[in-house]
Enzyme design. Sequence first.
Site, PDB file in Angstrom:
ATOM      1  N   ARG A  85       2.700  -0.932  -7.057  1.00 41.68           N
ATOM      2  CA  ARG A  85       2.083  -1.277  -8.340  1.00 41.68           C
ATOM      3  C   ARG A  85       2.185  -0.117  -9.314  1.00 41.68           C
ATOM      4  O   ARG A  85       2.500  -0.294 -10.493  1.00 41.68           O
ATOM      5  CB  ARG A  85       0.620  -1.689  -8.131  1.00 41.68           C
ATOM      6  CG  ARG A  85      -0.206  -1.862  -9.425  1.00 41.68           C
ATOM      7  CD  ARG A  85       0.404  -2.843 -10.396  1.00 41.68           C
ATOM      8  NE  ARG A  85       0.570  -4.172  -9.839  1.00 41.68           N
ATOM      9  CZ  ARG A  85       1.150  -5.181 -10.477  1.00 41.68           C
ATOM     10  NH1 ARG A  85       1.641  -4.993 -11.703  1.00 41.68           N
ATOM     11  NH2 ARG A  85       1.277  -6.359  -9.907  1.00 41.68           N
TER      12      ARG A  85
ATOM     13  N   PRO B  64     -11.883   4.838  -1.395  1.00 42.62           N
ATOM     14  CA  PRO B  64     -11.996   5.751  -0.255  1.00 42.62           C
ATOM     15  C   PRO B  64     -11.581   5.071   1.046  1.00 42.62           C
ATOM     16  O   PRO B  64     -11.818   3.875   1.229  1.00 42.62           O
ATOM     17  CB  PRO B  64     -13.485   6.120  -0.242  1.00 42.62           C
ATOM     18  CG  PRO B  64     -14.173   5.006  -0.970  1.00 42.62           C
ATOM     19  CD  PRO B  64     -13.197   4.539  -2.002  1.00 42.62           C
TER      20      PRO B  64
ATOM     21  N   LYS C 125      -7.514   0.672  -6.805  1.00 42.62           N
ATOM     22  CA  LYS C 125      -6.599   1.752  -6.466  1.00 42.62           C
ATOM     23  C   LYS C 125      -7.385   3.053  -6.346  1.00 42.62           C
ATOM     24  O   LYS C 125      -8.214   3.374  -7.189  1.00 42.62           O
ATOM     25  CB  LYS C 125      -5.517   1.894  -7.535  1.00 42.62           C
ATOM     26  CG  LYS C 125      -4.749   0.609  -7.801  1.00 42.62           C
ATOM     27  CD  LYS C 125      -4.055   0.084  -6.555  1.00 42.62           C
ATOM     28  CE  LYS C 125      -3.299  -1.209  -6.863  1.00 42.62           C
ATOM     29  NZ  LYS C 125      -2.651  -1.766  -5.653  1.00 42.62           N
ATOM     30  N   GLY C 126      -7.120   3.783  -5.268  1.00 45.75           N
ATOM     31  CA  GLY C 126      -7.833   5.029  -5.050  1.00 45.75           C
ATOM     32  C   GLY C 126      -9.162   4.842  -4.343  1.00 45.75           C
ATOM     33  O   GLY C 126      -9.995   5.746  -4.357  1.00 45.75           O
TER      34      GLY C 126
ATOM     35  N   LYS D  74       0.825  -1.217   0.000  1.00 48.65           N
ATOM     36  CA  LYS D  74       0.000   0.000   0.000  1.00 48.65           C
ATOM     37  C   LYS D  74       0.857   1.264   0.000  1.00 48.65           C
ATOM     38  O   LYS D  74       0.421   2.324   0.449  1.00 48.65           O
ATOM     39  CB  LYS D  74      -0.975   0.023   1.180  1.00 48.65           C
ATOM     40  CG  LYS D  74      -1.850  -1.212   1.311  1.00 48.65           C
ATOM     41  CD  LYS D  74      -2.578  -1.545   0.020  1.00 48.65           C
ATOM     42  CE  LYS D  74      -3.546  -0.478  -0.433  1.00 48.65           C
ATOM     43  NZ  LYS D  74      -4.216  -0.828  -1.712  1.00 48.65           N
ATOM     44  N   GLY D  75       2.078   1.143  -0.512  1.00 47.10           N
ATOM     45  CA  GLY D  75       2.941   2.317  -0.598  1.00 47.10           C
ATOM     46  C   GLY D  75       2.934   2.963  -1.977  1.00 47.10           C
ATOM     47  O   GLY D  75       3.278   4.123  -2.123  1.00 47.10           O
ATOM     48  N   GLY D  76       2.572   2.185  -3.002  1.00 46.80           N
ATOM     49  CA  GLY D  76       2.603   2.668  -4.382  1.00 46.80           C
ATOM     50  C   GLY D  76       3.460   1.803  -5.278  1.00 46.80           C
ATOM     51  O   GLY D  76       3.889   2.227  -6.351  1.00 46.80           O
TER      52      GLY D  76
END
Length: 342
Positions: free
Chosen positions: A104, A308, A305-306, A100-102
């Site tokens: 991908r 809420p 991704k993205g 969940k850091g980025g």
Amino acid sequence: MAGSGGLGGGAGDGQSAGTGQGAALRAPRAQLLLVALVLGAYCLCALPGRCPPAARFPAPAPAPTEPPRAARLPGAPGLPVASGPGRRRFPQALIVGVKKGGTRALLEFLRLHPDVRALGSEPHFFDRCYERGLAWYRSLMPRSLDGQITMEKTPSYFVTREAPRRIHGMSPDTKLIVVVRNPVTRAISDYAQTLSKTPGLPSFRALAFRRGLGPVDTAWSAVRIGLYAQHLDNWLRYFPLSHFLFVSGERLVSDPAGEVGRVQDFLGLKRVVTDKHFYFNATKGFPCLKKAQGSGRPRCLGKSKGRPHPRVPRAVVRRLQDFYRPFNRKFYQMTGQDFGWD
């Protein structure tokens, strides 16, 4: 920190008592049983999955005749080099974290580069599948030509204690990329992902703390992953700091071209992926790739991704910020980078 989709407070909120001594005993027991069942479901969801079956990946090619000693790959004696157009090589660079850091997004951005050949799925070799052997691992890799870099990303490597030693055994020259993000935001994002798969979880607050707003529960993986300094300590036993690049997950959103430029420099690549490749998608809240010439549409990451974030009480966020602060500052000192989370 608040997003859409509010959640209630911690587990153990008030429950009306039954009449008589028998009802008074049954109500807490029923409540405890319910919490235990839900937590059990969460644990099953949060545990690492099994090693992917070999059928999902290319099967290893029959081993060719033993090549001359000089043709073997460094760091893996005895494993023959695959034949054919290009070669299947061990990755020269790995994106090892964090969840969940980025990771991908970074991988997809790098795959635009003509000199990057990357495995799209996460093989989980150095955490779940190591017993399958290095020959199996190499058979998963895309073929690459001389001058191209082979990569894969599995963000759970960073928090797997055995991973640094195993990767060093494959090649001590491996370049390691770690995408990090504010550990509080990361933990909430982690929880949101699990909640989307397991509705009915206890609240974020109930999982992050013991006894209401008591001590932070570092046994919960969503909290433990954010202790970046502790995990990095383990890696530095095997690799020097010069082998690492720490990418800011926040800057990967606000300035993707700048962060990807740093990664290209670190990998020794020409800066081919630049700001002309990106546009900001206001709906998703992160950058997407502009459509390539001749393609039908721009490329954004998947629907997951993205998503809420659930509403987390401000007091919970403050407590976690205070908890992570000393770990963050140690991480800044270790890496020589201030990520601005405090």
